[in-house]
Write a protein that holds these residues in place. Structure first.
Motif: not given
Length: 203
Positions: A200-203, A85-90, A1-2
């Protein structure tokens, strides 16, 4: 998730990111934290120029430096992470350009969108926007004792930026999550954390 985090000066993005880093690390949830400008080695050099108060830049020169940073960021950090498929926070992304260089500097939004579309940038799944009155944000910046090239701008500049962000968030409620940054930091953290966990749970 981005995920991207947006907001004007003094809203507390850095403090929130530190809390989120600790939380997701403790929970063993894999998250890559990055930022614009400066997410890559090349971007760090560009960031120094952009924030240097002794340097005067034309609005378009500033914009092209930001787009150069973003091109490196997308190709060296964001896209490789997404492929894994790594989670990212920018910390900042395309909305900052539309707000600061568009609404703030006065560059036409269509011109900016055309230029950014050339980058073929991935769209965020979620953008968290920290909202705070301009006066309070700038007061927080003054208390830190240091200001960069953007933070020295006047009240009108930041009012334009905040107005744009609020318009963007209101028009796209399914993409944005607004948090009142005047709340205590623990409340801001809980709101952001719970929003991210829900996504994240939605994914």
């Amino acid at each position: 998730m981005f995920i991207t985090l947006e907001g004007s000066e003094g809203v507390g993005k850095s403090t929130l990111i530190d809390l989120l880093k600790d939380y997701f690390s403790d929970k063993k949830i894999d998250f890559l934290f990055t930022r614009e400008p400066g997410g890559t080695k090349e971007g760090q050099a560009i960031r120094k120029i952009l924030l240097d108060k002794s340097i005067e830049l034309n609005s378009y020169s500033e914009t092209f430096l930001i787009l150069a940073d973003r091109y490196e960021h997308i190709n060296k950090i964001i896209n490789p992470a997404l492929k894994k498929n790594q989670n990212i926070l920018s910390d900042r992304y395309i909305d900052s350009t539309l707000a600061y260089q568009g609404a703030g500097r006065g560059i036409d939004q269509k011109e900016l969108e055309f230029l950014m579309n050339l980058l073929n940038y991935p769209k965020p799944d979620l953008t968290i926007y920290l909202d705070l009155s301009v006066e309070e944000g700038l007061n927080r910046v003054k208390k830190r004792g240091k200001s960069d090239r953007f933070e020295k701008e006047d009240l009108i500049f930041f009012e334009k930026i905040r107005k744009f962000y609020l318009k963007l968030v209101t028009a796209n409620p399914e993409k944005y999550f607004l948090i009142d940054a005047s709340k205590p930091i623990d409340e801001v953290f809980d709101l952001a954390k719970n929003c991210i966990l829900s996504k994240l749970n939605e994914k």
